[in-house]
Design an enzyme around this catalytic site. Structure first.
Site, PDB file in Angstrom:
ATOM      1  N   GLU A  57       0.820  -1.218   0.000  1.00  0.00           N
ATOM      2  CA  GLU A  57       0.000   0.000   0.000  1.00  0.00           C
ATOM      3  C   GLU A  57       0.854   1.268   0.000  1.00  0.00           C
ATOM      4  OE1 GLU A  57      -0.479  -2.659   1.831  1.00  0.00           O
ATOM      5  OE2 GLU A  57      -2.459  -3.393   1.243  1.00  0.00           O
ATOM      6  N   HIS A 126     -10.624  -5.113  10.638  1.00  0.00           N
ATOM      7  CA  HIS A 126     -11.320  -5.095   9.353  1.00  0.00           C
ATOM      8  C   HIS A 126     -12.541  -4.196   9.350  1.00  0.00           C
ATOM      9  CE1 HIS A 126      -8.854  -7.806   7.214  1.00  0.00           C
ATOM     10  NE2 HIS A 126      -9.777  -8.325   6.433  1.00  0.00           N
TER      11      HIS A 126
END
Lengths: 341, 316
Positions: A57, A126
């Site tokens: 990322e 998450h």
């Protein structure tokens, strides 16, 4: 059109209009097309402009900064906001500062799409929100559309904007249905929307909490309370004048923010009201937020963790000084959804 | 590869100019106290920037590190604008917003430099990605220090660049120290250029104090990248003479010795080629550069500071 399809449509429209727009991210060309938001793009635009990335990322955001230096307009897709935390160096140290740190010599028009979610046991890593973190940073723009129309309108505005934009989409909104204008349609960044006008209490809501606010307002209406709902839409820059104007009118404020309370956007909205509407406030501003703990996993704990329309309803009554047994506002139906996200 | 004497003289002259710029900054840094910006001088490493910059052609771009003066000047960045930036003036290359660590000259292919280790490595890869997407025959070069390879983004960048065969060259200026921490205390005993192998790209080590060798190696790598053969990692062995940041020598701190500095000063990249020019030619060059530097400092001094009103704009 559904919210996820509005996102797909915005990207397709912009890629058709401007060959400099490209899209990448882990899973972008995969068969599920990131919850359907990238489906069909590779077929129409080819693998040079629609591609997968390695799991890096920080490197990816850095590369998109480089591509933006060469006048491309990249879109990065992230299936979870939690993964983007690995890229905070390139987002905060680099992208957000690049334009000002070099006196305007380079612009970084990148869009970082981040999906946030809740429920179905996704747990602490998450289902974070993180919009407050990004909203803290000068040089970034942060948007969080709640409707399909704004999902398209804000994504198009984000792609056209010369600043790096964090585009926050809630997984629970992806299947919401709504009218979406065809072709190029823009929702301005930095402009909130008054969803319904009312005189008794202002409810400022963010992203998925807008749906909860609407349900709460309906229940309050039955009690004779007239709510003004503001869908914030942009978190940076914040549309302070719409908030101030409304609070001056109603004198009461409830903020519904699906995020932690400490150092949050909800706190910022309350501060704006305190600083600008002090003499108009008839009651202490109220906040509906998450408890300040990591998101739990077990379905039983999740139920207790996430605030709903019922909480907004109760806080509105509190602001109005009405003591009444809090009614259970139409709860979310148990999902047909079978998981996993 | 045949290197003409004319080219060698050019390389030498550019190193001399760069050395004189850095040494002048060192000389006035504290005395004048007008440059209030952390300044990481390039003295001793001139052969790397000059060799790399000359191997590039118009349209190629470079992303550099906090020790940014070298690449900026070697790639043709405007000296007056750099000096004004060090003085925090509106006429600076970053209008006073960046300082010594954040130099830029887009027209000359100098992308903005970053003070975060490894920060611009992915930017160079992204520029190369854009060249590939747009079918342009341009090459990006990333220049960084030996500590930057310890950052995750270095590995992310090499992985991606090799996977996509992007036209980007990675140049590691190995000056053996990260501030005062020795290489051996930071990395296992694996030579930096050998890391290339694990990413399926060519790794080369070169004497970073020999401008001709740097020029040759980088030219060859850039030619390969331009022809679509993908990236390469070049490790240039060199040495920073002065302290990590600031104008002084720092062997008194004890992390390195005066003897070690002496060994590297004996391998001075500028002195190595001084005999290419006659004494008169050298003297005339020195005079010319000194005048140019005088003028740049005067320009910086006379320039106005940025206006406070500009601070109200969140994004320019």
């Amino acid at each position: 059109m559904k919210y996820y399809d509005a996102i797909r449509d915005a990207q397709a429209v912009m890629m058709r209009n401007n060959k400099d727009v490209f899209i990448c991210g882990l899973g972008v060309p995969d068969p599920k097309g990131v919850f359907g938001t990238t489906s069909g793009l590779i077929e129409e635009f080819g693998k040079k402009r629609v591609f997968d990335t390695p799991a890096c990322e920080n490197g990816t955001v850095g590369m998109l900064i480089g591509a933006a230096m060469q006048e491309l307009r990249p879109i990065m897709v992230n299936q979870r906001v939690d993964f983007v935390l690995l890229a905070l160096d390139q987002i905060i140290n680099h992208a957000s500062k690049w334009q000002i740190m070099f006196g305007g010599a380079q612009k970084i028009p990148i869009v970082i799409r981040v999906i946030v979610g809740k429920g179905w046991g996704q747990g602490p890593q998450h289902s974070q929100s993180m919009h407050a973190l990004f909203s803290h940073i000068p040089g970034l723009k942060v948007v969080a559309p709640a409707t399909p129309k704004d999902a398209k309108g804000l994504l198009i505005s984000s792609i056209e904007d010369d600043a790096p934009v964090i585009f926050i989409e809630h997984r629970k909104l992806h299947n919401e249905e709504g009218d979406v204008p065809e072709g190029v349609y823009r929702t301005p960044i930095g402009k909130a929307e008054v969803l319904c006008e009312g005189g008794d209490v202002t409810i400022v809501a963010i992203s998925q909490m807008v749906l909860e606010a609407k349900k709460a307002a309906k229940a309050l209406q039955k009690d004779g309370v007239s709510c003004e709902i503001i869908d914030l839409r942009s978190l940076r820059p914040l549309d302070t004048s719409t908030v101030i104007e409304s609070v001056k009118k109603t004198g009461r404020l409830v903020v519904a923010d699906g995020d932690w309370r400490n150092c949050s956007v909800s706190g910022e909205i309350v501060a704006i009201a305190a600083e600008n509407c002090h003499e108009h406030l008839k009651a202490s501003p109220q906040r509906v937020t998450w408890p300040d703990i990591p998101v739990p996993t077990s379905v039983a704990l999740e139920k207790a963790f996430y605030p709903t329309a019922t909480d907004i309803y109760a806080k509105a009554l509190k602001a109005l000084g009405i003591s009444k047994e809090s009614v259970l506002v139409e709860e979310e139906k148990e999902e047909v959804f079978q998981g996993p996200f | 590869m045949k290197i003409t004497t004319t080219l060698k003289k050019k390389l030498y002259s550019e190193m001399l100019r760069l050395r004189m710029i850095e040494e002048r900054i060192a000389a006035i840094y504290h005395d004048a106290n007008e440059m209030k910006t952390p300044t990481h001088l390039y003295t001793g490493q001139e052969a790397v920037a000059v060799g790399v910059a000359n191997a590039m052609i118009e349209g190629d771009v470079v992303g550099a590190s906090h020790r940014s003066h070298g690449m900026y000047i070697a790639k043709g960045g405007d000296l007056k604008a750099m000096m004004a930036e060090l003085f925090g003036k509106e006429t600076g290359c970053s209008k006073g917003w960046g300082g010594s660590m954040h130099l830029v000259d887009v027209r000359k292919g100098v992308m903005g430099s970053s003070s975060i280790l490894g920060g611009t490595i992915p930017h160079a890869v992204g520029c190369a990605l854009a060249f590939q997407i747009k079918d342009e025959s341009r090459v990006a070069v990333s220049v960084f220090g030996d500590a930057a390879i310890e950052e995750g983004v270095f590995h992310e960048s090499l992985n991606w660049a090799s996977l996509k065969k992007l036209p980007v060259i990675f140049v590691c200026e190995n000056n053996l120290y990260s501030t005062s921490t020795l290489l051996k205390d930071r990395q296992p005993p694996v030579k930096i250029f050998k890391r290339a192998e694990s990413y399926g790209m060519q790794g080369i080590r070169v004497d970073g104090n020999d401008v001709v060798k740097v020029y040759e190696v980088v030219s060859e790598a850039i030619a390969g990248a331009r022809e679509g053969r993908g990236p390469a990692l070049i490790e240039a062995m060199t040495y920073r003479w002065r302290e990590h940041v600031g104008p002084n020598y720092d062997y008194d701190l004890g992390y390195r010795t005066k003897a070690e500095l002496g060994e590297w000063m004996a391998k001075c990249p500028v002195k190595k080629y001084v005999d290419l020019l006659s004494q008169e030619e050298n003297e005339s060059l020195i005079k010319r550069y000194a005048k140019e530097i005088d003028e740049a400092i005067e320009f910086a001094r006379q320039s106005p500071f940025p206006r406070e009103e500009l601070m109200t704009n969140e994004v320019l």
